[in-house]
Design an enzyme around this catalytic site. Sequence first.
Site, PDB file in Angstrom:
ATOM      1  N   ILE A  45      36.527  43.285  35.308  1.00  0.00           N
ATOM      2  CA  ILE A  45      35.594  44.352  35.680  1.00  0.00           C
ATOM      3  C   ILE A  45      34.475  44.447  34.644  1.00  0.00           C
ATOM      4  CG2 ILE A  45      35.360  46.875  35.840  1.00  0.00           C
ATOM      5  CD1 ILE A  45      38.184  46.845  37.187  1.00  0.00           C
ATOM      6  N   CYS A  57      48.595  42.893  33.906  1.00  0.00           N
ATOM      7  CA  CYS A  57      47.780  42.800  35.123  1.00  0.00           C
ATOM      8  C   CYS A  57      46.590  43.758  35.066  1.00  0.00           C
ATOM      9  CB  CYS A  57      48.621  43.091  36.359  1.00  0.00           C
ATOM     10  SG  CYS A  57      49.848  41.832  36.716  1.00  0.00           S
ATOM     11  N   ILE A 113      44.054  42.407  32.488  1.00  0.00           N
ATOM     12  CA  ILE A 113      43.334  41.241  33.020  1.00  0.00           C
ATOM     13  C   ILE A 113      42.266  41.711  34.006  1.00  0.00           C
ATOM     14  CG2 ILE A 113      43.574  39.208  34.508  1.00  0.00           C
ATOM     15  CD1 ILE A 113      46.383  38.831  33.171  1.00  0.00           C
ATOM     16  N   GLU A 114      42.641  42.629  34.886  1.00  0.00           N
ATOM     17  CA  GLU A 114      41.693  43.159  35.860  1.00  0.00           C
ATOM     18  C   GLU A 114      40.551  43.898  35.164  1.00  0.00           C
ATOM     19  OE1 GLU A 114      42.809  46.532  38.532  1.00  0.00           O
ATOM     20  OE2 GLU A 114      42.533  44.986  40.065  1.00  0.00           O
ATOM     21  N   LEU A 115      40.876  44.697  34.147  1.00  0.00           N
ATOM     22  CA  LEU A 115      39.845  45.435  33.426  1.00  0.00           C
ATOM     23  C   LEU A 115      38.870  44.472  32.734  1.00  0.00           C
ATOM     24  CD1 LEU A 115      38.854  48.270  32.614  1.00  0.00           C
ATOM     25  CD2 LEU A 115      40.166  47.983  30.514  1.00  0.00           C
TER      26      LEU A 115
END
Length: 93
Positions: free
Chosen positions: A24, A16, A19-21
């Site tokens: 970003i 998670c 994926i978020e990084l």
Amino acid sequence: MYVIVVISGNYAFSRCCLIELAEIVRCKKKMGLIVFPIFYHVHPFDVRKQTGSFAEAFAKHEKDPRVDTKMIQTWRDALTDVGGISGWHLQDR
């Protein structure tokens, strides 16, 4: 727009977080988002080059049949990008 990313030794074990990084970093490149990393008990070099616990995490992800190699490379690229940004390097004193 600003984003603060706190990267710890266990960060790369979380799909998670990776994926978020990646998202970003995509927004950073597309919209000029300013990313400010905090390296919490990790060295920026380890983040940038995926050594130490980051190497262990990627070895685990590479064995996971649910994760494809393209996604892993995207995560590696995102960590390399953020690891190269000047930020705060927090260690115990």
